[in-house]
Write a protein that holds these residues in place. Structure first.
Motif, PDB file in Angstrom:
ATOM      1  N   ASP A 281      30.410  29.725  40.828  1.00  0.00           N
ATOM      2  CA  ASP A 281      31.464  29.337  41.759  1.00  0.00           C
ATOM      3  C   ASP A 281      32.238  30.524  42.320  1.00  0.00           C
ATOM      4  OD1 ASP A 281      31.556  26.756  42.466  1.00  0.00           O
ATOM      5  OD2 ASP A 281      33.267  26.187  41.252  1.00  0.00           O
ATOM      6  N   ILE A 282      32.433  31.540  41.499  1.00  0.00           N
ATOM      7  CA  ILE A 282      33.239  32.694  41.890  1.00  0.00           C
ATOM      8  C   ILE A 282      32.377  33.938  41.701  1.00  0.00           C
ATOM      9  CG2 ILE A 282      35.347  34.002  41.421  1.00  0.00           C
ATOM     10  CD1 ILE A 282      36.541  31.409  40.280  1.00  0.00           C
ATOM     11  N   GLU A 283      32.241  34.732  42.748  1.00  0.00           N
ATOM     12  CA  GLU A 283      31.245  35.802  42.761  1.00  0.00           C
ATOM     13  C   GLU A 283      31.370  36.768  41.590  1.00  0.00           C
ATOM     14  OE1 GLU A 283      29.447  39.092  45.890  1.00  0.00           O
ATOM     15  OE2 GLU A 283      31.574  38.586  45.939  1.00  0.00           O
ATOM     16  N   GLN A 284      32.598  37.186  41.254  1.00  0.00           N
ATOM     17  CA  GLN A 284      32.740  38.213  40.229  1.00  0.00           C
ATOM     18  C   GLN A 284      32.334  37.733  38.837  1.00  0.00           C
ATOM     19  OE1 GLN A 284      35.343  36.995  41.992  1.00  0.00           O
ATOM     20  NE2 GLN A 284      37.159  36.666  40.725  1.00  0.00           N
ATOM     21  N   LEU A 285      32.195  36.424  38.653  1.00  0.00           N
ATOM     22  CA  LEU A 285      31.758  35.932  37.346  1.00  0.00           C
ATOM     23  C   LEU A 285      30.342  36.397  37.026  1.00  0.00           C
ATOM     24  CD1 LEU A 285      33.092  32.251  37.435  1.00  0.00           C
ATOM     25  CD2 LEU A 285      34.006  34.151  36.090  1.00  0.00           C
ATOM     26  N   GLY A 286      29.474  36.419  38.033  1.00  0.00           N
ATOM     27  CA  GLY A 286      28.095  36.821  37.805  1.00  0.00           C
ATOM     28  C   GLY A 286      27.321  35.775  37.014  1.00  0.00           C
ATOM     29  N   THR A 287      26.008  35.870  37.048  1.00  0.00           N
ATOM     30  CA  THR A 287      25.186  34.889  36.335  1.00  0.00           C
ATOM     31  C   THR A 287      25.390  34.963  34.825  1.00  0.00           C
ATOM     32  OG1 THR A 287      23.306  36.420  36.277  1.00  0.00           O
ATOM     33  CG2 THR A 287      23.418  34.890  38.135  1.00  0.00           C
ATOM     34  N   GLU A 288      25.882  36.101  34.329  1.00  0.00           N
ATOM     35  CA  GLU A 288      26.077  36.237  32.880  1.00  0.00           C
ATOM     36  C   GLU A 288      27.240  35.395  32.362  1.00  0.00           C
ATOM     37  OE1 GLU A 288      28.363  39.668  34.817  1.00  0.00           O
ATOM     38  OE2 GLU A 288      26.453  38.611  35.113  1.00  0.00           O
ATOM     39  N   ARG A 289      28.007  34.794  33.258  1.00  0.00           N
ATOM     40  CA  ARG A 289      29.079  33.903  32.798  1.00  0.00           C
ATOM     41  C   ARG A 289      28.806  32.451  33.174  1.00  0.00           C
ATOM     42  NH1 ARG A 289      32.282  38.579  33.917  1.00  0.00           N
ATOM     43  NH2 ARG A 289      33.236  39.364  32.002  1.00  0.00           N
ATOM     44  N   SER A 448      22.297  35.127  50.442  1.00  0.00           N
ATOM     45  CA  SER A 448      23.056  34.656  49.288  1.00  0.00           C
ATOM     46  C   SER A 448      24.539  34.782  49.575  1.00  0.00           C
ATOM     47  CB  SER A 448      22.684  35.453  48.037  1.00  0.00           C
ATOM     48  OG  SER A 448      22.966  36.810  48.215  1.00  0.00           O
ATOM     49  N   GLY A 449      25.361  34.034  48.816  1.00  0.00           N
ATOM     50  CA  GLY A 449      26.747  33.851  49.208  1.00  0.00           C
ATOM     51  C   GLY A 449      27.767  34.576  48.375  1.00  0.00           C
ATOM     52  N   ARG A 450      29.016  34.202  48.616  1.00  0.00           N
ATOM     53  CA  ARG A 450      30.145  34.788  47.912  1.00  0.00           C
ATOM     54  C   ARG A 450      30.915  33.721  47.146  1.00  0.00           C
ATOM     55  NH1 ARG A 450      31.738  39.807  50.011  1.00  0.00           N
ATOM     56  NH2 ARG A 450      33.060  39.846  48.170  1.00  0.00           N
ATOM     57  N   GLY A 451      30.267  32.620  46.803  1.00  0.00           N
ATOM     58  CA  GLY A 451      30.962  31.559  46.093  1.00  0.00           C
ATOM     59  C   GLY A 451      31.831  30.754  47.035  1.00  0.00           C
ATOM     60  N   ARG A 452      32.755  29.982  46.468  1.00  0.00           N
ATOM     61  CA  ARG A 452      33.545  29.068  47.286  1.00  0.00           C
ATOM     62  C   ARG A 452      34.643  29.772  48.075  1.00  0.00           C
ATOM     63  NH1 ARG A 452      36.186  24.814  44.462  1.00  0.00           N
ATOM     64  NH2 ARG A 452      36.385  23.842  46.482  1.00  0.00           N
ATOM     65  N   TYR A 453      34.786  31.087  47.923  1.00  0.00           N
ATOM     66  CA  TYR A 453      35.727  31.815  48.769  1.00  0.00           C
ATOM     67  C   TYR A 453      35.173  32.039  50.167  1.00  0.00           C
ATOM     68  CZ  TYR A 453      38.407  33.179  44.638  1.00  0.00           C
ATOM     69  OH  TYR A 453      39.166  33.184  43.509  1.00  0.00           O
ATOM     70  N   LYS A 454      33.912  31.690  50.377  1.00  0.00           N
ATOM     71  CA  LYS A 454      33.261  32.010  51.634  1.00  0.00           C
ATOM     72  C   LYS A 454      34.027  31.476  52.832  1.00  0.00           C
ATOM     73  CE  LYS A 454      29.098  31.219  51.254  1.00  0.00           C
ATOM     74  NZ  LYS A 454      29.064  32.464  50.569  1.00  0.00           N
ATOM     75  N   SER A 455      34.076  32.277  53.889  1.00  0.00           N
ATOM     76  CA  SER A 455      34.738  31.814  55.105  1.00  0.00           C
ATOM     77  C   SER A 455      33.915  30.710  55.736  1.00  0.00           C
ATOM     78  CB  SER A 455      34.891  32.970  56.097  1.00  0.00           C
ATOM     79  OG  SER A 455      33.633  33.511  56.418  1.00  0.00           O
ATOM     80  N   ARG A 456      34.583  29.863  56.501  1.00  0.00           N
ATOM     81  CA  ARG A 456      33.899  28.724  57.106  1.00  0.00           C
ATOM     82  C   ARG A 456      33.052  29.169  58.284  1.00  0.00           C
ATOM     83  NH1 ARG A 456      38.481  27.350  54.875  1.00  0.00           N
ATOM     84  NH2 ARG A 456      38.629  25.399  53.739  1.00  0.00           N
ATOM     85  N   ARG A 457      32.024  28.355  58.542  1.00  0.00           N
ATOM     86  CA  ARG A 457      31.135  28.700  59.646  1.00  0.00           C
ATOM     87  C   ARG A 457      31.412  27.795  60.828  1.00  0.00           C
ATOM     88  NH1 ARG A 457      25.640  27.918  56.616  1.00  0.00           N
ATOM     89  NH2 ARG A 457      26.851  26.194  55.841  1.00  0.00           N
TER      90      ARG A 457
END
Length: 457
Positions: A281-289, A448-457
């Motif tokens: 959900d949040i990019e900085q978490l990474g797949t390891e979390r 690939s994205g930046r999680g739910r912080y992504k700006s709207r399209r």
């Protein structure tokens, strides 16, 4: 029921004041139709002697709408019957005339929780202030949405507001303060049920770095009851002073969020045969979390101070392997297209398949009507929802590795009844319309994205 409702693949929710919900869902096919009512079913099936589809009124656009009679007792038990059936329909179709079941319960909402949310609204901690990429909904509009969607409770405004707030950047608070709980350890404090991995919380707030959502932004830091921070030490010092308050804030808002989600109408599986989620959900978490988002992660047992991080590879080889059941610690968001899921993906895509024999998505709620972005399709699953891991596939999109995890919600034993074989046959027809892996592989140009912080399209 005098009013005409429903339609092919439509689920309609009836709210019975003081008692519960009745979800009536129409599941059609060429020669049959199932009407599901909280898992109990009424059905029509063409007599075999009428081989031609033109000999009888079509169930796809019949000029003979079904007339239903509903009786509900004081204990929430109901009987639903088909009445006044035209003779041409009885001549052409076998018809089950009555089904019985129970209403789904209304959510429990405490006076104290609602009062707390109102206090946070007054102090402008809810909703998220100064949304940069969308106009904020006026308070009166949110009040009206509350009355529309949650008329059964005097706290309809608070439910609408927490659901709306989730769709803003406030979701970061509600996610981080859930996943960094050591859920295997009881704190002994009801308001703060489990100890927190405080170091990881601080690090992940500090590492927020998309658009304006950074530790230096006043509105973003306000969601954590803090001031802008220009050093990690400053952020850590602030967090230590308010961490219990933010934790309590998150727990209360999550409770009302779940109550709101459970109160939204269900979506039929006929209309949405699969759902998708881009994770994490949040990019900085990474797949390891990603693995720590589940109660089954052994790190939840502590000891307090151990870092809540677990490689995705190790998780997929143990408590997240195929056939295992996982339990979410946080709210999960889904959408209805693989393209949108890839837009939000940070290395993982979830493919959610419906439970066998179900007619509606009972474990997820369609919340777009109360979103800050009415164009964003969003379904949510509550903390504590269980999923069975059905498949794991490793692939690449635009040269970047993506792990595709197939899931199926696990129905509660005391939840909605599973429906009859006729409904399962219709469900399988819908599921066979597309192969998910092929659709994912065909979108090699999606970034690939930046999680739910992504700006709207």
């Amino acid at each position: 029921m005098a009013a005409q409702r429903g339609g092919h693949g439509v689920s309609s929710r009836l709210i019975v004041d003081g008692q519960g919900f009745l979800d009536v869902t129409e599941m059609p096919s060429l020669d049959s139709m199932v009407l599901d009512a909280n898992g109990a079913t009424l059905w029509l099936k063409r007599h075999e002697r009428y081989g031609s589809r033109f000999a009888c009124p079509s169930l796809q656009n019949s000029p003979y709408p079904l007339s239903l009679s509903l009786r509900i007792d004081d204990d929430g038990n109901f009987n639903l019957s088909i009445v006044d059936i035209p003779s041409i329909m009885t001549a052409c179709y076998s018809i089950s005339k009555q089904a019985s079941g129970r209403l789904k319960p209304l959510p429990k909402i405490s006076v104290e929780d609602a009062a707390f949310i109102n206090k946070m609204i007054e102090q402008k901690f809810i909703p998220y202030q100064n949304i940069p990429d969308a106009p904020k909904k006026p308070i009166e509009e949110i009040r009206a949405l509350g009355r529309q969607h949650f008329p059964f409770t005097p706290y309809n405004f608070e439910l609408a507001m927490t659901l709306y707030d989730w769709t803003t950047a406030s979701f970061a608070r509600m996610v981080l303060f859930k996943i960094f709980q050591y859920t295997g350890i009881n704190s002994g404090i009801a308001a703060l049920p489990h100890p927190l991995d405080r170091e990881s919380l601080a690090v992940n707030i500090w590492q927020s770095n998309f658009s304006v959502y950074t530790p230096q932004d006043a509105d973003y830091m306000r969601t954590f009851l803090m001031q802008p921070a220009h050093s990690f030490d400053n952020l850590t010092g602030q967090l230590e002073e308010v961490i219990d308050q933010v934790y309590n804030f998150s727990e209360i808002e999550n409770r009302l969020l779940v109550a709101a989600m459970k109160s939204m109408p269900r979506t039929s599986i006929a209309s949405k045969p699969r759902l998708f989620s881009g994770q994490v959900d949040i990019e900085q978490l990474g797949t390891e979390r990603f693995g720590i988002e589940f109660e089954e992660c052994p790190l939840n047992e502590g000891p307090v101070g151990v870092e809540l991080t677990h490689s995705l590879k190790d998780a997929l080889e143990s408590y997240m392997s195929v056939g295992k059941t996982i339990t979410t610690k946080m709210v999960w968001s889904f959408t209805d297209s693989i393209e949108e899921a890839m837009h939000y993906s940070n290395g993982i895509v979830l493919v959610l398949n419906p439970p066998s024999g179900a007619s509606v998505w009972d474990s997820v709620s369609f919340i777009t009507p109360l979103s800050d972005d009415p164009t964003k399709i969003e379904y949510t699953a509550a903390p504590g929802t269980k999923f069975e891991i059905q498949s794991v596939q490793h692939t690449a999109v635009s040269g970047k590795p993506v792990t595709i995890i197939g899931l199926e919600p696990v129905l509660e034993r005391n939840g909605p009844l599973k429906t009859r074989p006729m409904l399962e046959e219709i469900r399988q027809q819908r599921l066979s319309e597309g192969v998910v892996e092929q659709r994912i592989d065909s979108h090699e140009s999606i970034r690939s994205g930046r999680g739910r912080y992504k700006s709207r399209r």
